[in-house]
Design a protein around this motif. Structure first.
Motif, PDB file in Angstrom:
ATOM      1  N   LEU A  20       0.831  -1.206   0.000  1.00 40.06           N
ATOM      2  CA  LEU A  20       0.000   0.000   0.000  1.00 40.06           C
ATOM      3  C   LEU A  20       0.862   1.251   0.000  1.00 40.06           C
ATOM      4  O   LEU A  20       2.009   1.247   0.467  1.00 40.06           O
ATOM      5  CB  LEU A  20      -0.907   0.017   1.235  1.00 40.06           C
ATOM      6  N   SER A  21       0.260   2.338  -0.455  1.00 40.41           N
ATOM      7  CA  SER A  21       0.947   3.630  -0.376  1.00 40.41           C
ATOM      8  C   SER A  21       0.955   4.091   1.085  1.00 40.41           C
ATOM      9  O   SER A  21       0.245   3.541   1.935  1.00 40.41           O
ATOM     10  CB  SER A  21       0.211   4.671  -1.225  1.00 40.41           C
ATOM     11  N   PHE A  22       1.739   5.113   1.353  1.00 42.94           N
ATOM     12  CA  PHE A  22       1.804   5.637   2.719  1.00 42.94           C
ATOM     13  C   PHE A  22       0.433   6.079   3.207  1.00 42.94           C
ATOM     14  O   PHE A  22       0.020   5.760   4.324  1.00 42.94           O
ATOM     15  CB  PHE A  22       2.794   6.811   2.780  1.00 42.94           C
ATOM     16  N   ASP A  23      -0.304   6.815   2.377  1.00 48.45           N
ATOM     17  CA  ASP A  23      -1.643   7.285   2.758  1.00 48.45           C
ATOM     18  C   ASP A  23      -2.595   6.119   3.005  1.00 48.45           C
ATOM     19  O   ASP A  23      -3.405   6.151   3.936  1.00 48.45           O
ATOM     20  CB  ASP A  23      -2.221   8.209   1.689  1.00 48.45           C
ATOM     21  N   GLU A  24      -2.503   5.086   2.171  1.00 45.87           N
ATOM     22  CA  GLU A  24      -3.358   3.911   2.353  1.00 45.87           C
ATOM     23  C   GLU A  24      -3.004   3.183   3.646  1.00 45.87           C
ATOM     24  O   GLU A  24      -3.890   2.696   4.353  1.00 45.87           O
ATOM     25  CB  GLU A  24      -3.219   2.959   1.156  1.00 45.87           C
ATOM     26  N   LYS A  25      -1.720   3.134   3.971  1.00 42.92           N
ATOM     27  CA  LYS A  25      -1.293   2.501   5.236  1.00 42.92           C
ATOM     28  C   LYS A  25      -1.852   3.271   6.426  1.00 42.92           C
ATOM     29  O   LYS A  25      -2.307   2.675   7.395  1.00 42.92           O
ATOM     30  CB  LYS A  25       0.232   2.427   5.317  1.00 42.92           C
ATOM     31  N   GLU A  26      -1.805   4.601   6.344  1.00 41.58           N
ATOM     32  CA  GLU A  26      -2.366   5.409   7.426  1.00 41.58           C
ATOM     33  C   GLU A  26      -3.864   5.176   7.563  1.00 41.58           C
ATOM     34  O   GLU A  26      -4.379   5.061   8.675  1.00 41.58           O
ATOM     35  CB  GLU A  26      -2.087   6.893   7.200  1.00 41.58           C
ATOM     36  N   ALA A  27      -4.571   5.099   6.442  1.00 39.49           N
ATOM     37  CA  ALA A  27      -6.013   4.849   6.468  1.00 39.49           C
ATOM     38  C   ALA A  27      -6.305   3.472   7.045  1.00 39.49           C
ATOM     39  O   ALA A  27      -7.222   3.313   7.861  1.00 39.49           O
ATOM     40  CB  ALA A  27      -6.598   4.972   5.059  1.00 39.49           C
ATOM     41  N   LEU A  28      -5.520   2.475   6.641  1.00 40.87           N
ATOM     42  CA  LEU A  28      -5.685   1.119   7.172  1.00 40.87           C
ATOM     43  C   LEU A  28      -5.463   1.106   8.681  1.00 40.87           C
ATOM     44  O   LEU A  28      -6.246   0.502   9.422  1.00 40.87           O
ATOM     45  CB  LEU A  28      -4.712   0.155   6.484  1.00 40.87           C
ATOM     46  N   LEU A  29      -4.427   1.775   9.129  1.00 37.64           N
ATOM     47  CA  LEU A  29      -4.140   1.845  10.562  1.00 37.64           C
ATOM     48  C   LEU A  29      -5.302   2.474  11.323  1.00 37.64           C
ATOM     49  O   LEU A  29      -5.729   1.967  12.361  1.00 37.64           O
ATOM     50  CB  LEU A  29      -2.854   2.634  10.811  1.00 37.64           C
ATOM     51  N   GLU A  30      -5.841   3.551  10.796  1.00 43.14           N
ATOM     52  CA  GLU A  30      -6.971   4.228  11.439  1.00 43.14           C
ATOM     53  C   GLU A  30      -8.194   3.312  11.505  1.00 43.14           C
ATOM     54  O   GLU A  30      -8.861   3.221  12.536  1.00 43.14           O
ATOM     55  CB  GLU A  30      -7.311   5.508  10.681  1.00 43.14           C
ATOM     56  N   ILE A  31      -8.458   2.619  10.414  1.00 45.49           N
ATOM     57  CA  ILE A  31      -9.596   1.692  10.382  1.00 45.49           C
ATOM     58  C   ILE A  31      -9.410   0.583  11.404  1.00 45.49           C
ATOM     59  O   ILE A  31     -10.337   0.257  12.162  1.00 45.49           O
ATOM     60  CB  ILE A  31      -9.769   1.107   8.964  1.00 45.49           C
TER      61      ILE A  31
END
Length: 73
Positions: A20-31
């Protein structure tokens, strides 16, 4: 065998997350953090409900902190 399967699944999830991209990783972490919090809340609510039922049935009673401390020490 189940532990091995879980490890393989976890490895697959981690490999997928790595792609995943950095932004997608951050979104995944938040979820994931929100889902973990929701799960904890549901578990706590279940425990509270069970405790309320036990209290209503007379399976436990109200005690002060000093008495409780003596019982667990």
């Amino acid at each position: 065998m189940a532990i091995m399967t879980q490890q393989i699944q976890l490895d697959h999830v981690l490999d997928s997350a790595e792609a995943l991209s950095f932004d997608e990783k951050e979104a995944l972490l938040e979820i994931l953090q929100k889902r973990i919090l929701e799960s904890r809340r549901a578990h706590l609510a279940k425990d509270i409900h069970e405790a309320d039922e036990e209290f209503a049935k007379g399976k436990c009673s109200v005690v002060d902190a000093a008495t409780l401390f003596k019982e667990i020490s």
